[in-house]
Design a protein around this motif. Structure first.
Motif, short mmCIF file in Angstrom:
data_model
loop_
_atom_site.label_atom_id
_atom_site.label_comp_id
_atom_site.label_asym_id
_atom_site.label_seq_id
_atom_site.Cartn_x
_atom_site.Cartn_y
_atom_site.Cartn_z
N LYS A 1 -28.38 16.35 11.68
CA LYS A 1 -28.15 14.47 11.82
C LYS A 1 -27.12 14.37 11.76
CE LYS A 1 -33.04 13.48 11.00
NZ LYS A 1 -34.40 13.17 9.38
N SER A 2 -26.80 13.45 12.29
CA SER A 2 -24.95 12.56 11.70
C SER A 2 -24.99 12.65 11.14
CB SER A 2 -24.77 11.52 13.00
OG SER A 2 -25.48 10.45 12.45
N GLN A 3 -23.93 12.49 10.17
CA GLN A 3 -24.01 12.27 8.63
C GLN A 3 -23.60 10.10 8.50
OE1 GLN A 3 -19.72 12.86 7.12
NE2 GLN A 3 -20.61 12.49 5.43
N ARG B 1 -20.78 6.30 17.30
CA ARG B 1 -19.51 6.41 17.34
C ARG B 1 -18.82 5.39 15.68
NH1 ARG B 1 -16.48 7.96 22.70
NH2 ARG B 1 -14.24 8.68 20.61
N GLY B 2 -18.18 6.15 15.93
CA GLY B 2 -17.08 4.88 14.63
C GLY B 2 -16.97 5.31 13.45
N ARG B 3 -16.54 4.57 12.58
CA ARG B 3 -16.68 4.98 10.83
C ARG B 3 -18.11 4.70 10.11
NH1 ARG B 3 -11.19 3.26 9.43
NH2 ARG B 3 -9.54 3.62 11.12
#
Length: 54
Positions: A5-7, A28-30
């Motif tokens: 999974k994404s962080q 997307r993004g921080r």
């Protein structure tokens, strides 16, 4: 942490300045670290006063 999974989706900490819970937006993004820009500015100012290179 789950490597599949994404962080960003696994990051559930609060605001570094006040501790308020933050909701991460998928995509997307921080990773959000502060609940508003003023808290980010105050946090960085405080860390610089303590001698950290922020």
């Amino acid at each position: 942490m789950d490597a599949t999974k994404s962080q960003k989706s696994q990051h559930d900490d609060g605001c570094l300045h006040c501790g308020a819970t933050l909701e991460q937006v998928e995509g997307r993004g921080r990773i959000r670290r502060f609940c508003n820009p003023d808290h980010g500015k105050a946090y960085r100012q405080r860390m610089r006063a303590l001698g950290f290179p922020v």
